[in-house]
Design a protein around this motif. Structure first.
Motif, PDB file in Angstrom:
ATOM      1  N   VAL A 110       0.978  -1.207   0.235  1.00  0.00           N
ATOM      2  CA  VAL A 110       0.530   0.322   0.158  1.00  0.00           C
ATOM      3  C   VAL A 110       1.207   1.547  -0.290  1.00  0.00           C
ATOM      4  O   VAL A 110       1.042   1.288   0.754  1.00  0.00           O
ATOM      5  CB  VAL A 110      -1.051   0.029   1.290  1.00  0.00           C
ATOM      6  CG1 VAL A 110      -1.719   1.711   1.231  1.00  0.00           C
ATOM      7  CG2 VAL A 110      -1.732  -1.299   0.883  1.00  0.00           C
ATOM      8  N   GLY A 111       0.800   2.184  -1.130  1.00  0.00           N
ATOM      9  CA  GLY A 111       1.492   3.671  -1.010  1.00  0.00           C
ATOM     10  C   GLY A 111       1.111   4.452  -1.385  1.00  0.00           C
ATOM     11  O   GLY A 111       1.551   5.713  -0.207  1.00  0.00           O
ATOM     12  N   CYS A 112      -0.646   4.532  -1.704  1.00  0.00           N
ATOM     13  CA  CYS A 112      -1.423   6.360  -1.537  1.00  0.00           C
ATOM     14  C   CYS A 112      -2.689   5.984  -1.111  1.00  0.00           C
ATOM     15  O   CYS A 112      -3.258   7.311  -0.732  1.00  0.00           O
ATOM     16  CB  CYS A 112      -0.911   7.038  -2.881  1.00  0.00           C
ATOM     17  SG  CYS A 112      -1.537   6.558  -4.663  1.00  0.00           S
ATOM     18  N   GLU A 113      -3.361   4.407  -1.112  1.00  0.00           N
ATOM     19  CA  GLU A 113      -4.635   4.841  -1.037  1.00  0.00           C
ATOM     20  C   GLU A 113      -5.217   5.548  -1.778  1.00  0.00           C
ATOM     21  O   GLU A 113      -6.572   6.358  -1.679  1.00  0.00           O
ATOM     22  CB  GLU A 113      -5.175   4.114   0.094  1.00  0.00           C
ATOM     23  CG  GLU A 113      -4.397   3.482   1.343  1.00  0.00           C
ATOM     24  CD  GLU A 113      -4.526   3.286   2.392  1.00  0.00           C
ATOM     25  OE1 GLU A 113      -5.502   2.162   3.028  1.00  0.00           O
ATOM     26  OE2 GLU A 113      -4.552   4.133   3.419  1.00  0.00           O
ATOM     27  N   HIS A 114      -5.108   5.796  -3.168  1.00  0.00           N
ATOM     28  CA  HIS A 114      -5.913   6.359  -4.122  1.00  0.00           C
ATOM     29  C   HIS A 114      -5.536   6.776  -5.500  1.00  0.00           C
ATOM     30  O   HIS A 114      -5.874   8.019  -5.945  1.00  0.00           O
ATOM     31  CB  HIS A 114      -6.152   8.340  -3.357  1.00  0.00           C
ATOM     32  CG  HIS A 114      -4.645   9.241  -3.546  1.00  0.00           C
ATOM     33  ND1 HIS A 114      -3.167   9.628  -1.890  1.00  0.00           N
ATOM     34  CD2 HIS A 114      -3.565   9.594  -4.191  1.00  0.00           C
ATOM     35  CE1 HIS A 114      -2.676  10.349  -2.492  1.00  0.00           C
ATOM     36  NE2 HIS A 114      -2.353   9.956  -4.127  1.00  0.00           N
ATOM     37  N   GLY A 115      -4.526   5.585  -5.661  1.00  0.00           N
ATOM     38  CA  GLY A 115      -4.807   5.011  -7.286  1.00  0.00           C
ATOM     39  C   GLY A 115      -3.687   5.617  -7.931  1.00  0.00           C
ATOM     40  O   GLY A 115      -3.630   5.849  -9.468  1.00  0.00           O
ATOM     41  N   VAL A 116      -2.738   6.253  -6.969  1.00  0.00           N
ATOM     42  CA  VAL A 116      -1.717   7.223  -7.882  1.00  0.00           C
ATOM     43  C   VAL A 116      -0.147   5.952  -8.311  1.00  0.00           C
ATOM     44  O   VAL A 116       0.069   6.110  -9.417  1.00  0.00           O
ATOM     45  CB  VAL A 116      -1.453   8.456  -7.859  1.00  0.00           C
ATOM     46  CG1 VAL A 116      -0.089   9.398  -8.550  1.00  0.00           C
ATOM     47  CG2 VAL A 116      -2.906   9.333  -7.893  1.00  0.00           C
ATOM     48  N   CYS A 117      -0.273   5.435  -7.182  1.00  0.00           N
ATOM     49  CA  CYS A 117       1.307   5.325  -7.447  1.00  0.00           C
ATOM     50  C   CYS A 117       1.639   4.247  -7.669  1.00  0.00           C
ATOM     51  O   CYS A 117       2.685   3.611  -8.396  1.00  0.00           O
ATOM     52  CB  CYS A 117       2.229   5.243  -5.631  1.00  0.00           C
ATOM     53  SG  CYS A 117       1.358   3.721  -4.536  1.00  0.00           S
ATOM     54  N   GLY A 118       0.732   2.802  -8.078  1.00  0.00           N
ATOM     55  CA  GLY A 118       0.594   1.910  -8.444  1.00  0.00           C
ATOM     56  C   GLY A 118       1.184   0.812  -7.542  1.00  0.00           C
ATOM     57  O   GLY A 118       1.322  -0.945  -7.907  1.00  0.00           O
ATOM     58  N   ALA A 119       2.084   1.014  -6.047  1.00  0.00           N
ATOM     59  CA  ALA A 119       2.485  -0.392  -5.934  1.00  0.00           C
ATOM     60  C   ALA A 119       1.021  -1.323  -5.601  1.00  0.00           C
ATOM     61  O   ALA A 119       1.435  -2.257  -4.665  1.00  0.00           O
ATOM     62  CB  ALA A 119       2.640   0.181  -4.282  1.00  0.00           C
ATOM     63  N   CYS A 120       0.052  -1.151  -5.168  1.00  0.00           N
ATOM     64  CA  CYS A 120      -0.873  -2.442  -4.727  1.00  0.00           C
ATOM     65  C   CYS A 120      -1.701  -2.962  -6.377  1.00  0.00           C
ATOM     66  O   CYS A 120      -2.565  -4.001  -6.069  1.00  0.00           O
ATOM     67  CB  CYS A 120      -2.102  -1.851  -4.009  1.00  0.00           C
ATOM     68  SG  CYS A 120      -3.044  -0.334  -5.510  1.00  0.00           S
ATOM     69  N   THR A 121      -1.118  -2.350  -7.151  1.00  0.00           N
ATOM     70  CA  THR A 121      -1.714  -4.125  -8.719  1.00  0.00           C
ATOM     71  C   THR A 121      -1.635  -4.753  -8.218  1.00  0.00           C
ATOM     72  O   THR A 121      -0.939  -5.657  -7.929  1.00  0.00           O
ATOM     73  CB  THR A 121      -0.901  -2.774  -9.176  1.00  0.00           C
ATOM     74  OG1 THR A 121      -0.821  -1.515  -9.848  1.00  0.00           O
ATOM     75  CG2 THR A 121      -1.635  -3.561 -11.286  1.00  0.00           C
ATOM     76  N   VAL A 122      -2.661  -5.531  -8.666  1.00  0.00           N
ATOM     77  CA  VAL A 122      -2.805  -6.844  -8.640  1.00  0.00           C
ATOM     78  C   VAL A 122      -3.740  -7.419  -9.541  1.00  0.00           C
ATOM     79  O   VAL A 122      -3.464  -6.620 -10.816  1.00  0.00           O
ATOM     80  CB  VAL A 122      -3.603  -7.455  -7.659  1.00  0.00           C
ATOM     81  CG1 VAL A 122      -2.992  -7.038  -6.008  1.00  0.00           C
ATOM     82  CG2 VAL A 122      -5.316  -6.897  -7.690  1.00  0.00           C
TER      83      VAL A 122
END
Lengths: 168, 976
Positions: free
Chosen positions: A46-58
């Motif tokens: 989890v990097g930003c929780e607003h969809g910008v950083c992309g760390a959570c991409t699955v």
């Protein structure tokens, strides 16, 4: 579409990296929190929780998606893949992962899982992707360590090797 | 990875860290679990830049099922002590607001609950009544007598002022052919690691001790600060870090106030408390580099030689002086002459407090601010004297023959051949061709410029440099501070395998791999045979105040002390093996996993057998070698002495050299800057791992590019924070970052065990000003400030557009203004009556739930509004004034809710026109709080839409209902 009560926990069932999983969650629980803290699959970050950083991409049913902008209840019945699914076997790395290691395309590694999941789906769909296409795809991810140059090098290298493997 | 060439060090081995990180098996803070029963914290933060806290109503939050505790500043104050402040000044620094808030995002209430979602629900139930105070965000304005004062004990906002004088600057200026000055401002930016802060704290009342797990990065001098704040001795604060970190770049030093908060909360709840920071919290209130206002003047000879520098630096540390600030201002103190041989220097350093987030460690730490002034000045000197900027640099560089060179302000430049490095860079970076490229672009009318920078990159900070903020007399009273202790422990277990522990707390750089290479070289093993642990447990590991990951100390200090520990271990192994091999200890060679006699590789013993022998057969060994092999080495460089009576400060041990040049093109239409070519030459001493050094340079370059072109923590004049998301705080993506050409010229440091110097921060110092110089060259600019946004440059290219709205500066007004008209098919009297009727207003105020008349001309309402992605409930008050029935009135209102606050005034006039009423309005509105931080870019449009909706609804309600066929014709655009 079923109506869910906000006050209740609901059983959610889906396939995670080829295995059936289930757990309980309120409708408001994010998929990131469900994967990480209910199922213990902590490879998704989890990097930003607003969809910008992309760390959570699955990958949801084969397509990359931001897990931080997805509610856990939305993936009922879906097929989810996360970074934990990429290696062919314990102790081995995939062609894409190996390229990242060879090119020093990660430092802290926190954004890497999301980048790998985007690239994995993209290179399957577009094995002939050129540098411009890869840059376009990777522009949906923030990395603060590498300055991106080694990530581009790794992606191009992996694309070339995947093409060779496919033709072999 | 089988046969070492001659050494493992210097090879770009694949990293041992990577397999876990690439397969989702990293162990970052939030992957490490928490004990059963752990509670989760959420923090209510200030929406105001400056306000008094009048009352906090937490009753509803406490009553929410699942909430364990609700803690205010008063609660925290009873169980802790203020964080220590680094200057002698009457002020405190609490990790949570006490009585007053001084920046947007300052913690106000801490809620602890069974899970984070419930804790955040409870935040919405807390009502804080504030009395807003005037705020000051500009450091220059903050020093004026009219400015609001942040800390009453200080009288003003000046927290520290010191003057320094080296050589004879007055004489140099008096006799100078030219005096050339520059005024610059450097903005706030931060390196924003993708992983935010995390803290897990527990308290044991039986032992009055705290156990804390947090992604803190050091320096561990802060351990003493935390323990003091928690009122325990150091041995009752066990601080542990996770094995992996999602990046830091200095920023994770700033987690420490939250360690105090969560530890206090754990004590209050009697259970472990965990907190993970979210991105809005991180951008608004974690830690950020200082902004600085600098005037720098040089005394210059006719041919461009600088004979003296006069610095006037005004450092803005935000609302609190948080440890180790004002270190950003003093980290470069020995290096205020950069790469140049200038013997006469005057410095005035002032530290000011403003209503912005407190500052702290950030990659480059003080370097970007200093070099932006110094290297802009060098370009100014060249322009003023009609010289080539390269000649000004050449004529002033510290000569190679002078190394090691003591600067005027006390730094000892350890090694380097600056002139050769620079000429090599120009040659290998094809500078001639770049000049031709510029000529060709300009011939076609394209703005193209070239910039240059020469900098000295300090590494391994002297723990005493910050004491230069104190006067020599104050330092004397406090006792001298100096040095930079580094430590490494290496041990051999019962089967002779080797483990290494260092307190380096890496943040992604790959320390484990490099340490395995260093130790393998000394012990004749393969790197993959060696296991390295780099996280820290202060209860069990060797550490000192300088431990941690900052000041680019890994390669010069930590890798160096690991080599020393390995050499100590090797000496013991040689002594143990010598009698068994029948040779003197010095003739025992360690290679290929064996110990053998020099010149006779067949007379050998396996490494594991010798290394394990003290475990299995201590009785066969001499007493001095009978203990198992475990060596802890300590190292602190003797060069790092305390500041002298004359304020000379050797602020850092090592000094790398960087020479950069770049070509940029500015789009003539949009003002967008494109970095066409970037060449960066580094002398970082011995390169231990070329791949990682390239990674550090490329990564630092990307941070610097962001600081130069995009990133700025932006505040409105009232203190509202405007860059609370990654859609507002723009971080470079792969589309913006070109790959720099990296060159090396190695001058090993004589002061470090491996000859290495730091390398990770240099481009954050050299690149912003290099790009600024290039843009100034492209556009012929006299003054340049960062970030170089297209909107700013477009003004230079086109001038202000007549008739168009002014381009919003990065620190824009938060006031929204608008006007409009609506036509209502009803008489004025009817419209007038509606504006004074609560029932009618309820129907026309967008999102109104309940409206009450509190006086004949005042209303109170609950309103739900969505602005962009942010939907929230607000308490609204409305009042009517200047009533001129039925033609004019003034409508004033304010709104407050969990997401922020706003207030506005509108003048409304009603005029008759052909049987209907034309309502004309103009308004001014101001919005602050969370909504301004995360949806600021949408506010203007959203306000227009909401106000438009109000009048459209008014028109709809006031007009007699039309028959259906008229409505249809109207919708089709056909008017009967």
């Amino acid at each position: 579409m079923p109506r869910l009560s906000a006050a209740q926990r609901h059983t959610i069932r889906f396939t995670l990296n080829g295995q059936p999983v289930q757990g309980e969650a309120e409708p408001r629980l994010l998929l990131t929190d469900f994967l990480r803290h209910v199922l213990g699959a902590t490879g998704t970050h989890v990097g930003c929780e607003h969809g910008v950083c992309g760390a959570c991409t699955v990958q949801i049913d084969g397509s990359p998606a931001r897990a931080c902008l997805t509610l856990a209840v939305q993936v009922e019945g879906s097929d989810i893949r996360t970074v934990e699914a990429l290696a062919p076997a314990p102790g081995r790395l995939s062609i894409l992962q190996e390229a990242f290691r060879r090119h020093h395309a990660l430092q802290c590694g926190f954004c890497t899982a999301g980048i790998l999941m985007s690239l994995d789906a993209f290179l399957r769909a577009q094995p002939d992707a050129d540098e411009a296409a890869l840059r376009d795809l990777l522009s949906g991810h923030l990395c603060r360590c590498t300055g991106y140059a080694p990530i581009i090098a790794a992606a191009l290298d992996a694309a070339a090797r995947l093409r060779e493997t496919a033709h072999a | 990875m089988d046969s070492p060439g001659d050494k493992w060090v210097g090879q770009s081995l694949p990293r041992f860290e990577d397999a876990a990180l690439l397969t989702g098996r990293g162990r970052y803070f939030d992957d490490c679990g928490a004990p059963p029963g752990t509670l989760h914290a959420a923090i209510l933060r200030s929406p105001h830049g400056h306000a008094l806290i009048e009352a906090i109503d937490t009753a509803a939050a406490r009553a929410l099922p699942g909430v364990a505790a609700v803690l205010t500043g008063e609660d925290i104050r009873t169980s802790t002590t203020s964080l220590v402040v680094g200057v002698k000044a009457p002020m405190e620094c609490w990790p949570i607001a006490v009585e007053r808030v001084r920046y947007v995002g300052e913690p106000v209430v801490l809620v602890v609950a069974t899970d984070r979602y419930v804790a955040e629900d409870a935040l919405d139930l807390i009502e804080v009544r504030y009395t807003p105070l005037p705020a000051v965000t500009d450091p220059v304005v903050a020093l004026t007598p009219e400015a609001p004062v942040l800390h009453d004990g200080l009288k003003g906002n000046l927290a520290s002022e010191r003057r320094f004088r080296y050589g004879d600057p007055e004489a140099a200026f008096a006799s100078a052919a030219h005096r050339i000055a520059i005024d610059v401002t450097y903005p706030r930016s931060a390196c924003t690691p993708i992983e935010c802060y995390g803290v897990l704290a527990d308290y044991d009342p039986g032992e009055d001790s705290y156990d804390v797990f947090a992604n803190f990065q050091g320096p561990f001098s802060i351990h003493a600060v935390i323990a003091r704040a928690l009122r325990v001795p150091g041995n009752r604060l066990r601080l542990r870090t996770p094995p992996d970190s999602g990046g830091s770049f200095g920023v994770k030093q700033g987690v420490f106030p939250y360690i105090v908060l969560m530890a206090a909360a754990a004590r209050a709840c009697g259970r472990p408390v965990k907190w993970v920071e979210d991105r809005l919290e991180h951008l608004a209130a974690s830690s950020v580099a200082t902004n600085r206002v600098t005037r720098l003047e040089a005394a210059v000879t006719a041919d461009g030689i600088i004979t003296a520098l006069d610095w006037d630096q005004l450092e803005d540390c935000g609302a609190h002086l948080r440890a180790p600030e004002p270190a950003t201002l003093y980290r470069m103190h020995g290096n205020m002459t950069g790469a140049y041989a200038v013997r006469n220097v005057a410095i005035r350093n002032r530290v000011v407090l403003t209503n912005k987030a407190p500052t702290g460690l950030n990659r480059g730490f003080g370097g970007p601010q200093v070099y932006f002034a110094l290297e802009r000045l060098v370009q100014r000197i060249a322009l003023t004297l009609g010289l080539d900027p390269l000649d000004v640099i050449r004529r002033n560089l510290v000569p190679t023959s002078a190394m090691p060179y003591r600067t005027a302000s006390g730094a000892l430049l350890d090694s380097g051949d600056y002139a050769t490095a620079m000429e090599t860079a120009l040659r290998e970076g094809r500078h001639d061709e770049l000049l031709r490229r510029r000529d060709a672009a300009r011939a076609e009318g394209r703005p193209y410029g070239i910039g240059y920078t020469a900098v000295v990159e300090p590494s391994v900070s002297n723990m005493g440099y910050i004491t230069a903020v104190l006067t020599p007399a104050e330092r004397k009273r406090a006792g001298p501070k100096n040095g930079a202790q580094a430590t490494a422990t290496i041990q051999c277990d019962a089967v002779g395998s080797v483990s290494v522990h260092v307190a380096s707390v890496p943040q992604g750089q790959g320390h484990r791999t490099v340490l395995a290479q260093v130790v393998a070289d000394e012990l004749g093993l393969r790197p993959q045979d060696i296991r390295v642990v780099t996280d820290i447990d202060t209860a069990k590991d060797a550490w000192s105040i300088a431990s941690g990951n900052y000041a680019s100390r890994f390669a010069p200090a930590v890798a160096g002390v690991a080599r020393i520990a390995a050499q100590q271990l090797r000496t013991r192994l040689q002594r143990i093996a010598a009698p068994l091999l029948n040779v003197p200890p010095d003739d025992v060679v360690l290679a290929h996993g064996k110990l053998h006699a020099r010149g006779n590789a067949d007379n050998a013993l396996p490494f594991a057998r010798v290394a394990s022998s003290p475990h299995w057969a201590p009785g066969t060994l001499p007493a001095e070698d009978s203990a198992p092999l475990r060596e802890t080495a300590w190292w602190t460089p003797p060069e790092l002495t305390a500041p002298t009576e004359a304020d000379e400060v050797n602020s850092s041990l090592c000094h790398g050299f960087i020479f950069d040049f770049c070509g940029v093109e500015v789009d003539r239409v949009t003002g967008q800057v494109r970095v066409d070519r970037y060449v960066t030459m580094h002398d970082c001493g011995t390169v231990l791992h070329p791949g990682m050094v390239a990674g550090q340079v490329t990564g630092g370059f990307a941070h610097a590019l962001g600081a130069a072109l995009y990133e700025a923590h932006s505040y409105a004049p009232d203190g509202s924070f405007q860059t609370g998301t990654f859609a507002d705080y723009l971080v470079p993506t792969v589309m913006e970052v070109p790959a720099p050409l990296i060159l090396h010229h190695e001058s090993p440091s004589p002061f470090t065990p491996l000859g290495a110097k730091g390398v990770g921060e240099g481009n954050c110092m050299s690149t912003p000003v290099c790009i600024a110089n290039a843009v100034a060259d492209a556009l012929g600019l006299h003054d340049v400030s960062l970030p170089l946004l297209p909107a700013t440059l477009a003004r230079h290219l086109h001038g202000a557009e007549p008739g168009a709205p002014a381009v919003a500066p990065p620190q824009g007004e938060r006031t929204l203004r608008g006007e409009g008209e609506a036509r209502v098919a009803a008489p004025r009297e009817k419209v007038w009556a509606m504006l004074l009727d609560p029932e009618a207003l309820m129907a026309i105020i967008p999102g109104a739930h309940a409206i009450q008349r509190t006086s004949p001309t005042a209303y109170r309402a609950e309103v739900t509004l969505g602005i962009g992605p942010v939907k929230g409930r607000y308490r609204v008050t409305l009042s009517l004034a200047d009533l001129d029935e039925p033609s004019a009135l003034t409508l004033s209102g304010s709104a407050a809710g969990a997401l922020g606050f706003g207030q506005g005034r509108g003048q409304v006039t009603l005029r008759e026109a052909d049987g209907s009423t034309v309502i004309a309005y103009h308004y001014e509105a101001a919005v602050g709080g969370k909504v301004a931080s995360i949806a600021g870019r949408l506010l203007d449009g959203a306000t227009r839409v909401i106000i438009g909706q109000f009048f459209a609804a008014l028109a709809r309600q006031a007009a007699p209902r039309q028959p259906w066929w008229q409505r249809l014709l109207h919708r089709l655009g056909l008017h009967a």
